[in-house]
Design a protein around this motif. Structure first.
Motif, PDB file in Angstrom:
ATOM      1  N   PRO A 199      -5.709   8.021  -5.768  1.00 48.26           N
ATOM      2  CA  PRO A 199      -4.696   6.996  -5.477  1.00 48.26           C
ATOM      3  C   PRO A 199      -4.740   6.496  -4.037  1.00 48.26           C
ATOM      4  CG  PRO A 199      -3.717   8.810  -6.698  1.00 48.26           C
ATOM      5  CD  PRO A 199      -5.095   9.230  -6.323  1.00 48.26           C
ATOM      6  N   LEU A 200      -5.044   7.388  -3.079  1.00 45.59           N
ATOM      7  CA  LEU A 200      -5.147   6.960  -1.679  1.00 45.59           C
ATOM      8  C   LEU A 200      -6.291   5.962  -1.496  1.00 45.59           C
ATOM      9  CD1 LEU A 200      -4.499  10.253   0.320  1.00 45.59           C
ATOM     10  CD2 LEU A 200      -3.045   8.233   0.227  1.00 45.59           C
ATOM     11  N   LEU A 201      -7.448   6.288  -2.060  1.00 45.13           N
ATOM     12  CA  LEU A 201      -8.591   5.372  -1.954  1.00 45.13           C
ATOM     13  C   LEU A 201      -8.274   4.035  -2.624  1.00 45.13           C
ATOM     14  CD1 LEU A 201     -11.651   7.690  -2.668  1.00 45.13           C
ATOM     15  CD2 LEU A 201     -11.149   6.472  -0.554  1.00 45.13           C
ATOM     16  N   ALA A 202      -7.612   4.077  -3.756  1.00 46.54           N
ATOM     17  CA  ALA A 202      -7.264   2.838  -4.464  1.00 46.54           C
ATOM     18  C   ALA A 202      -6.333   1.973  -3.621  1.00 46.54           C
ATOM     19  CB  ALA A 202      -6.626   3.163  -5.817  1.00 46.54           C
ATOM     20  N   ARG A 203      -5.354   2.598  -2.978  1.00 49.48           N
ATOM     21  CA  ARG A 203      -4.431   1.820  -2.142  1.00 49.48           C
ATOM     22  C   ARG A 203      -5.131   1.211  -0.940  1.00 49.48           C
ATOM     23  NH1 ARG A 203       0.369   5.710  -1.147  1.00 49.48           N
ATOM     24  NH2 ARG A 203      -0.741   7.068  -2.527  1.00 49.48           N
ATOM     25  N   VAL A 204      -6.025   1.970  -0.312  1.00 54.65           N
ATOM     26  CA  VAL A 204      -6.755   1.442   0.842  1.00 54.65           C
ATOM     27  C   VAL A 204      -7.597   0.236   0.423  1.00 54.65           C
ATOM     28  CG1 VAL A 204      -8.637   1.949   2.464  1.00 54.65           C
ATOM     29  CG2 VAL A 204      -6.794   3.603   2.139  1.00 54.65           C
ATOM     30  N   GLN A 234      -7.150  -1.745  -2.164  1.00 52.34           N
ATOM     31  CA  GLN A 234      -6.273  -2.863  -2.522  1.00 52.34           C
ATOM     32  C   GLN A 234      -5.724  -3.554  -1.279  1.00 52.34           C
ATOM     33  OE1 GLN A 234      -3.408  -1.039  -5.111  1.00 52.34           O
ATOM     34  NE2 GLN A 234      -4.736  -1.179  -6.921  1.00 52.34           N
ATOM     35  N   ARG A 235      -5.391  -2.794  -0.250  1.00 53.01           N
ATOM     36  CA  ARG A 235      -4.880  -3.406   0.988  1.00 53.01           C
ATOM     37  C   ARG A 235      -5.959  -4.239   1.657  1.00 53.01           C
ATOM     38  NH1 ARG A 235      -1.663   0.306   4.995  1.00 53.01           N
ATOM     39  NH2 ARG A 235      -1.459  -1.715   6.005  1.00 53.01           N
ATOM     40  N   ILE A 236      -7.176  -3.744   1.661  1.00 51.90           N
ATOM     41  CA  ILE A 236      -8.276  -4.515   2.258  1.00 51.90           C
ATOM     42  C   ILE A 236      -8.514  -5.789   1.451  1.00 51.90           C
ATOM     43  CG2 ILE A 236     -10.763  -4.539   2.710  1.00 51.90           C
ATOM     44  CD1 ILE A 236     -10.531  -1.545   3.362  1.00 51.90           C
ATOM     45  N   ALA A 237      -8.529  -5.667   0.133  1.00 47.77           N
ATOM     46  CA  ALA A 237      -8.815  -6.828  -0.726  1.00 47.77           C
ATOM     47  C   ALA A 237      -7.718  -7.878  -0.666  1.00 47.77           C
ATOM     48  CB  ALA A 237      -9.007  -6.361  -2.176  1.00 47.77           C
ATOM     49  N   SER A 238      -6.462  -7.460  -0.499  1.00 47.72           N
ATOM     50  CA  SER A 238      -5.372  -8.431  -0.495  1.00 47.72           C
ATOM     51  C   SER A 238      -5.049  -8.968   0.898  1.00 47.72           C
ATOM     52  CB  SER A 238      -4.106  -7.799  -1.091  1.00 47.72           C
ATOM     53  OG  SER A 238      -3.655  -6.743  -0.254  1.00 47.72           O
ATOM     54  N   GLY A 239      -5.649  -8.423   1.920  1.00 45.10           N
ATOM     55  CA  GLY A 239      -5.363  -8.851   3.288  1.00 45.10           C
ATOM     56  C   GLY A 239      -5.996 -10.179   3.627  1.00 45.10           C
ATOM     57  N   GLU A 240      -5.378 -10.858   4.593  1.00 43.94           N
ATOM     58  CA  GLU A 240      -5.930 -12.135   5.043  1.00 43.94           C
ATOM     59  C   GLU A 240      -7.164 -11.924   5.904  1.00 43.94           C
ATOM     60  OE1 GLU A 240      -3.038 -14.694   6.843  1.00 43.94           O
ATOM     61  OE2 GLU A 240      -1.556 -14.236   5.313  1.00 43.94           O
TER      62      GLU A 240
END
Length: 156
Positions: free
Chosen positions: A52-57, A59-65
């Motif tokens: 879950p930690l890797l998935a969140r990291v 997702q944050r990179i992919a959704s960031g501007e």
């Protein structure tokens, strides 16, 4: 293991192997496989925390501007965009040309042109389908016993 000669199972296994390789290449290739190998060495409770930690990291990179990208990534994206634009432009020109051609040839009809193969050349000679006959195993064994008993090899 010789993979070159095989039946349906071997062909399907090779197909699956190619699909998995293609799938991994699309998401990082050998590095992704190494990451999955490392995750496989973790215990079940460690995986429950790490995944879950890797998935969140990710997702944050992919959704960031602000995204990580190299000059090569930018050049590839520019190339894809220019290729896409040129294909759309070519389709637009072709569609316009086809519309004008269709407007001119409203009364055009299909016609048979002389030439080509004669009807006898087109007919393929088909071999008859050979259907295997069913055999009676007990009769075949008996005939083999009779043939073996009367074979010239027994004579000394």
């Amino acid at each position: 293991m010789n993979w070159s000669k095989g039946g349906d199972f071997t062909k399907n296994l090779l197909s699956l192997q190619l699909q998995l390789k293609t799938l991994l290449e699309g998401v990082g290739g050998e590095d992704t496989a190494a990451l999955l190998d490392a995750i496989a060495h973790l215990t079940k409770s460690e995986r429950a925390v790490v995944i879950p930690l890797l998935a969140r990291v990710v997702q944050r990179i992919a959704s960031g501007e602000k995204r990580l990208s190299t000059q090569e990534d930018k050049e590839l994206k520019d190339f894809e965009d220019s290729l896409f634009d040129s294909v759309l432009e070519a389709f637009g020109n072709t569609a316009a040309a086809n519309e004008t051609d269709l407007a001119k040839d409203r009364e055009a009809k299909l016609a048979v042109v002389p030439g080509g193969k004669s009807p006898s050349d087109r007919v393929a000679i088909k071999k008859p389908i050979r259907v295997p006959a069913l055999i009676d195993l007990s009769k075949e064994r008996e005939s083999r016993r009779k043939n073996a008993a009367s074979s010239p090899r027994d004579i000394v």
